[in-house]
Design an enzyme around this catalytic site. Sequence first.
Site, short mmCIF file in Angstrom:
data_model
loop_
_atom_site.label_atom_id
_atom_site.label_comp_id
_atom_site.label_asym_id
_atom_site.label_seq_id
_atom_site.Cartn_x
_atom_site.Cartn_y
_atom_site.Cartn_z
N TYR A 78 29.36 44.66 54.42
CA TYR A 78 29.95 45.80 53.69
C TYR A 78 29.40 45.87 52.27
CZ TYR A 78 33.56 48.97 51.89
OH TYR A 78 34.22 50.02 51.32
N THR A 121 44.27 39.14 41.15
CA THR A 121 44.73 40.49 40.80
C THR A 121 43.94 41.57 41.53
OG1 THR A 121 43.19 40.72 38.94
CG2 THR A 121 45.33 39.69 38.47
#
Length: 324
Positions: free
Chosen positions: A147, A212
């Site tokens: 990807y 995060t």
Amino acid sequence: MQHSKQILVTGGAGFLGSFLCERLLAQGHEVICVDNFFTGSRWNVAHLVSNPAFELIRHDVTFPLYLEVDEIYNLACPASPVHYQHDPVQTTKTSVHGAINMLGLAKRLKAKILQASTSEVYGSPDMHPQQEGYWGNVNPIGPRSCYDEGKRCAETLFFDYWRQHALRIKVARIFNTYGPRMHPDDGRVVSNFIVQALRNQSITIYGDGTQTRSFCYVDDLITGLISLMETSDEVTGPINIGNPGEFTMLELAELVLELTGSRSKIEFLPLPIDDPRQRQPDISVAKDVLGWTPRTPLREGLGKTIAYFDGLLSSNRSGHVAAE
């Protein structure tokens, strides 16, 4: 009144593509939606089929396509790790051959073309937040490489067509996006947490929960893509499109628990290979060039997404929903 255009959206029956088709139709354009339904779904565009300005074609972009259009949005590619790692060779082909075929079509038609690229081109970033000038830190031979590198190669092709053929290109680097019509089993963190919470299953956090992500609501993202497409030919991008609000996985899990009222407990599991520690866009270019900033707070967007998944799970139709 806007001039009505013929617009091709590849991957148009996916999560992002279906919202894009919807918005373009609302603007008065004619839309040709192309999808091979590997991760896209007819359910996502079923409500558009009766619109005479909408056409749905089953097609794989790794094969050439011959149509007459004014603009092309190239969104075709599975975007969640579960789906793009299922057939990594096909994932790379979709990004690379798909880009070649769509660029060839745009060149023949002298059409404007936008590439839906990704924040994954930055890999596991050394720079935080990520700016467009950052070249990235990508593993070229890992399980996510199909990807990451496929999308990086697609960007290369877009800029080579721009330099070599003066093609009118736009490249958007999309950061984590969420909203209704995400696939419930796509393995992405927002859909994972919501589905687990609604089923009162353990919420699985990979790692210690301090990594995060920045979450952009789908409506905001679509506005950003269309704004980029509408810029002058001098604007090529790449431009980051995402929400700079940064949240830890633990904060996201706790917010989902609060909004669903779930009895789920949080369970910590090992971090997957090459999973980035931080992901946050620098959107100063999008602000300056597009006049674009995301408007939907995470709490509000999650509320809409939870309502969608709640309805989906209660109707037992989850097998028909699809991702980008």
